[in-house]
Design an enzyme around this catalytic site. Sequence first.
Site, PDB file in Angstrom:
ATOM      1  N   GLU A 262       0.863  -1.191   0.000  1.00  0.00           N
ATOM      2  CA  GLU A 262       0.000   0.000   0.000  1.00  0.00           C
ATOM      3  C   GLU A 262       0.891   1.231   0.000  1.00  0.00           C
ATOM      4  O   GLU A 262       1.897   1.272   0.709  1.00  0.00           O
ATOM      5  CB  GLU A 262      -0.879   0.104   1.255  1.00  0.00           C
ATOM      6  CG  GLU A 262      -2.031  -0.830   1.375  1.00  0.00           C
ATOM      7  CD  GLU A 262      -2.844  -0.563   2.662  1.00  0.00           C
ATOM      8  OE1 GLU A 262      -2.693   0.523   3.265  1.00  0.00           O
ATOM      9  OE2 GLU A 262      -3.613  -1.449   3.052  1.00  0.00           O
ATOM     10  N   GLU A 311     -13.642   5.899  -0.180  1.00  0.00           N
ATOM     11  CA  GLU A 311     -14.470   4.963   0.602  1.00  0.00           C
ATOM     12  C   GLU A 311     -15.228   5.751   1.676  1.00  0.00           C
ATOM     13  O   GLU A 311     -14.687   6.072   2.726  1.00  0.00           O
ATOM     14  CB  GLU A 311     -13.593   3.891   1.241  1.00  0.00           C
ATOM     15  CG  GLU A 311     -12.843   3.037   0.214  1.00  0.00           C
ATOM     16  CD  GLU A 311     -11.870   2.071   0.863  1.00  0.00           C
ATOM     17  OE1 GLU A 311     -12.281   0.925   1.140  1.00  0.00           O
ATOM     18  OE2 GLU A 311     -10.718   2.467   1.111  1.00  0.00           O
ATOM     19  N   LYS A 314     -15.410   4.491   5.469  1.00  0.00           N
ATOM     20  CA  LYS A 314     -14.211   4.298   6.281  1.00  0.00           C
ATOM     21  C   LYS A 314     -14.358   5.047   7.607  1.00  0.00           C
ATOM     22  O   LYS A 314     -14.859   6.165   7.651  1.00  0.00           O
ATOM     23  CB  LYS A 314     -12.990   4.839   5.542  1.00  0.00           C
ATOM     24  CG  LYS A 314     -12.213   3.815   4.734  1.00  0.00           C
ATOM     25  CD  LYS A 314     -11.386   2.916   5.628  1.00  0.00           C
ATOM     26  CE  LYS A 314     -10.484   1.992   4.852  1.00  0.00           C
ATOM     27  NZ  LYS A 314      -9.345   2.672   4.281  1.00  0.00           N
ATOM     28  N   GLU A 320      -9.082   9.253   5.679  1.00  0.00           N
ATOM     29  CA  GLU A 320      -9.233   7.848   5.302  1.00  0.00           C
ATOM     30  C   GLU A 320     -10.256   7.659   4.183  1.00  0.00           C
ATOM     31  O   GLU A 320     -10.216   6.659   3.457  1.00  0.00           O
ATOM     32  CB  GLU A 320      -9.646   7.012   6.525  1.00  0.00           C
ATOM     33  CG  GLU A 320      -8.586   6.922   7.602  1.00  0.00           C
ATOM     34  CD  GLU A 320      -7.388   6.093   7.173  1.00  0.00           C
ATOM     35  OE1 GLU A 320      -7.534   5.219   6.309  1.00  0.00           O
ATOM     36  OE2 GLU A 320      -6.285   6.322   7.703  1.00  0.00           O
TER      37      GLU A 320
END
Length: 339
Positions: A262, A311, A314, A320
């Site tokens: 990542e 997202e 999250k 995030e």
Amino acid sequence: MNFFFAKRNAPMSASLLLLATLLCVGLQFTVAQVGVCYGANGNNLPTKQDVINLYKSSGIKRMRIYNPDEATLQALRGSNIEVILGVPNDSLQSLTNAAAASNWVQKYVKTYSPAVKFRYIAVGNEVHPGDGNAGNVLPAMRNIQNAISAANLQGQIKVSTAIDTTLLGKSYPPKDGFYTDSGYIRPIINFLANNGAPLLANVYPYFAYTNNQQSIPLAYALFTQQGKNEVGYQNLFDALLDSLYAANEKLGAPNLKIVVSESGWPSAGGVGATLGNAGTYYRNLINHAKGGTPKKPNGPIETYLFAMFDENMKTGAETEKHFGLFRPDKSAKYQLTFN
């Protein structure tokens, strides 16, 4: 791509043909090093098949998924996308049972292989020494490895786990990198080295920068700094990665490969989180991954960008929710060239 300015239809010499072949192979090898993590923690995301189609149309040839979602695995059939398949942390304890691990591999791996091209199994993500699951990581890895071998897939699929750089007790200068709790990580490193598997590592210059803005210039984090610093580094990504290599050396594994499982930069929600900075980071990282680091100059660096989509479900910091390369409507946030 035209490699030569030659007269059309002129016969190509054997040496030129060999050079052209080597160049083509080299280019394919370089391009294929960058994949994208498929984060799916949103209630407004495209269908699984639409996501796979977007990977293909964007030229993204590698994917990381965080759990064995069968709709995703079904959509991946025949796609030719190479996959990191995750074992979620909440499944680790159950997989310390050998029979359960064998069933897991049969259900989620053997059933779909070779139509789905599994590359690695990531047994746990960012499990720390003090976590309740810490003692389950290595037994689960062993059982999954045994099940992969029993399925005769050990030559195709490597078993690993994904760590983050908070396991380091020191990361600067990179040559002094070491793990805080070697009792936890040493047996894992030994397992990987003995099985010829890489260590998966989530490497985020963004968080290192935001946690230490007094000492870390933004340009150093974004690959835009001119010139090297006092210890010979031009960017934070290389410094973090080499500190992990140094830590592995201190545990007797100098040749253990690290795959960056990542790395990303948010476009909103926090310090330095802008569309401009994120686009700069992703573009520069894609280009940089073609090469190596000061400690390991013979690249490329296999790297997975985080993540395919924003997202909206999250939890945690607002940033995030904003790591996506694409919006939920599949429109690109940045102009990136994967292939």
